[in-house]
Write a protein that holds these residues in place. Structure first.
Motif, PDB file in Angstrom:
ATOM      1  N   GLY A  57     -32.958 -12.277  31.854  1.00 32.94           N
ATOM      2  CA  GLY A  57     -34.074 -13.106  31.405  1.00 32.94           C
ATOM      3  C   GLY A  57     -34.446 -14.219  32.344  1.00 32.94           C
ATOM      4  O   GLY A  57     -35.513 -14.837  32.198  1.00 32.94           O
ATOM      5  N   ALA A  58     -33.588 -14.520  33.324  1.00 30.90           N
ATOM      6  CA  ALA A  58     -33.892 -15.579  34.292  1.00 30.90           C
ATOM      7  C   ALA A  58     -35.044 -15.153  35.196  1.00 30.90           C
ATOM      8  O   ALA A  58     -35.279 -13.963  35.427  1.00 30.90           O
ATOM      9  N   VAL A  59     -35.762 -16.138  35.720  1.00 34.30           N
ATOM     10  CA  VAL A  59     -36.907 -15.872  36.595  1.00 34.30           C
ATOM     11  C   VAL A  59     -36.540 -16.175  38.048  1.00 34.30           C
ATOM     12  O   VAL A  59     -35.940 -17.218  38.345  1.00 34.30           O
ATOM     13  N   TRP A  60     -36.918 -15.269  38.918  1.00 36.26           N
ATOM     14  CA  TRP A  60     -36.646 -15.296  40.360  1.00 36.26           C
ATOM     15  C   TRP A  60     -37.989 -15.403  41.070  1.00 36.26           C
ATOM     16  O   TRP A  60     -38.868 -14.566  40.841  1.00 36.26           O
ATOM     17  N   THR A  88     -44.038 -13.673  44.812  1.00 37.48           N
ATOM     18  CA  THR A  88     -43.541 -12.623  43.934  1.00 37.48           C
ATOM     19  C   THR A  88     -42.616 -13.228  42.892  1.00 37.48           C
ATOM     20  O   THR A  88     -41.759 -14.057  43.217  1.00 37.48           O
ATOM     21  N   ILE A  89     -42.800 -12.832  41.643  1.00 32.91           N
ATOM     22  CA  ILE A  89     -42.006 -13.362  40.533  1.00 32.91           C
ATOM     23  C   ILE A  89     -41.355 -12.192  39.809  1.00 32.91           C
ATOM     24  O   ILE A  89     -42.022 -11.209  39.468  1.00 32.91           O
ATOM     25  N   ILE A  90     -40.057 -12.298  39.572  1.00 34.72           N
ATOM     26  CA  ILE A  90     -39.310 -11.257  38.879  1.00 34.72           C
ATOM     27  C   ILE A  90     -38.584 -11.858  37.680  1.00 34.72           C
ATOM     28  O   ILE A  90     -37.973 -12.926  37.791  1.00 34.72           O
ATOM     29  N   ARG A  91     -38.669 -11.173  36.548  1.00 32.24           N
ATOM     30  CA  ARG A  91     -37.809 -11.516  35.419  1.00 32.24           C
ATOM     31  C   ARG A  91     -36.592 -10.597  35.498  1.00 32.24           C
ATOM     32  O   ARG A  91     -36.694  -9.381  35.387  1.00 32.24           O
ATOM     33  N   LEU A  92     -35.436 -11.214  35.720  1.00 29.79           N
ATOM     34  CA  LEU A  92     -34.201 -10.462  35.898  1.00 29.79           C
ATOM     35  C   LEU A  92     -33.692  -9.916  34.567  1.00 29.79           C
ATOM     36  O   LEU A  92     -34.184 -10.286  33.499  1.00 29.79           O
ATOM     37  N   ALA A  93     -32.700  -9.058  34.650  1.00 32.27           N
ATOM     38  CA  ALA A  93     -32.171  -8.403  33.456  1.00 32.27           C
ATOM     39  C   ALA A  93     -31.646  -9.401  32.433  1.00 32.27           C
ATOM     40  O   ALA A  93     -31.705  -9.150  31.226  1.00 32.27           O
ATOM     41  N   GLU A 135     -42.626  -3.221  36.463  1.00 36.15           N
ATOM     42  CA  GLU A 135     -41.691  -3.603  35.411  1.00 36.15           C
ATOM     43  C   GLU A 135     -41.037  -4.939  35.736  1.00 36.15           C
ATOM     44  O   GLU A 135     -40.323  -5.066  36.736  1.00 36.15           O
ATOM     45  N   ASN A 136     -41.330  -5.968  34.923  1.00 34.94           N
ATOM     46  CA  ASN A 136     -40.785  -7.317  35.120  1.00 34.94           C
ATOM     47  C   ASN A 136     -41.108  -7.876  36.506  1.00 34.94           C
ATOM     48  O   ASN A 136     -40.323  -8.642  37.081  1.00 34.94           O
ATOM     49  N   LEU A 137     -42.270  -7.516  37.030  1.00 30.64           N
ATOM     50  CA  LEU A 137     -42.671  -7.908  38.382  1.00 30.64           C
ATOM     51  C   LEU A 137     -44.110  -8.412  38.385  1.00 30.64           C
ATOM     52  O   LEU A 137     -45.018  -7.706  37.951  1.00 30.64           O
ATOM     53  N   TRP A 138     -44.306  -9.653  38.873  1.00 32.36           N
ATOM     54  CA  TRP A 138     -45.621 -10.267  38.952  1.00 32.36           C
ATOM     55  C   TRP A 138     -45.853 -10.800  40.357  1.00 32.36           C
ATOM     56  O   TRP A 138     -44.908 -11.033  41.121  1.00 32.36           O
ATOM     57  N   VAL A 139     -47.121 -10.997  40.706  1.00 29.85           N
ATOM     58  CA  VAL A 139     -47.472 -11.643  41.975  1.00 29.85           C
ATOM     59  C   VAL A 139     -48.534 -12.705  41.725  1.00 29.85           C
ATOM     60  O   VAL A 139     -49.308 -12.632  40.767  1.00 29.85           O
TER      61      VAL A 139
END
Length: 230
Positions: A34-37, A27-32, A6-10
């Motif tokens: 909408g920002a990307v981490w 690792t890429i996360i879309r935070l709650a 969920e909202n997690l990519w590699v």
């Protein structure tokens, strides 16, 4: 790049090390909000940037281990408005202007999505590990590694068999400098760090080196880190 939760990519990549290819994972996360981490950035390319931009606006670039800064600057230049969060040793190696040191007591600006804990008194790594709560994923840099059993061919295979495996880079393992204990300056504080991570309810370990650990992740973590609690 592929989505694994969920909202997690590699993003899978590699780099050359002593004549062999070392696998890397960003690792890429879309935070709650909408920002990307972005964690442990790999080599930048137009295609990769386009894919990441498709997830959302990159606001945070995280280099959470002293040994993982090779492409940090180019990501910071590509996203000048993003904040960099880095381990304590990185500013001595990379000229950064907009950064925060990951350290105990720092405000958790990602508290809706992530818990985190920084290794105490391990100056070689200064690694911070993260727990992405929505996907129940533990995200590490060098602390835990998971190498496939099949050795590569040619010179890379010889280096793997006679250099890397004998010093501990084999299978699912704790980073050998941690396993040997010489880099841990306060073993009681490190034991508390491990115990804190064990309390997180993760079911997957996203490693930067090797295969993602999808099955029995908590048991594997407990078994690998039991040595630090003795």
């Amino acid at each position: 790049m592929r989505q694994i939760g969920e909202n997690l990519w590699v993003h899978e990549d590699s780099m050359s090390m002593m004549g062999t290819r070392l696998g890397l994972r960003m690792t890429i996360i879309r935070l709650a909000d909408g920002a990307v981490w972005v964690h442990s950035p790999t080599a930048m390319s137009d295609h990769l940037k386009h894919q990441v931009d498709g997830i959302g606006q990159v606001k945070y670039i995280v280099a959470a281990n002293n040994a993982h800064s090779k492409w940090l600057q180019e990501w910071c230049e590509a996203y000048p408005d993003a904040d960099a969060y880095v381990s304590a040793g990185i500013p001595r190696k990379v000229p950064l202007s907009n950064y925060h040191i990951l350290q105990k007591g720092m405000e958790n600006v990602w508290k809706e999505d992530l818990l985190w804990e920084t290794m105490p008194h391990v100056p070689l790594f200064n690694e911070t590990v993260f727990f992405h709560q929505p996907s129940r994923s533990l995200i590490v840099t060098d602390m835990i590694q998971n190498y496939p059993e099949q050795e590569p061919e040619g010179m890379a295979g010889l280096l793997t068999k006679y250099v890397f495996e004998p010093i501990g880079f084999k299978g699912c393992c704790v980073a050998p400098p941690l396993k040997m204990g010489l880099t841990i300056k306060d073993k009681q504080a490190f034991a508390r760090f491990i115990d804190h991570i064990r309390q997180w309810d993760f079911e997957r370990i996203v490693v930067t080196h090797g295969d993602i650990i999808e099955d029995d992740a908590k048991t594997i973590f407990s078994d690998l880190t039991a040595r630090f609690l003795q």
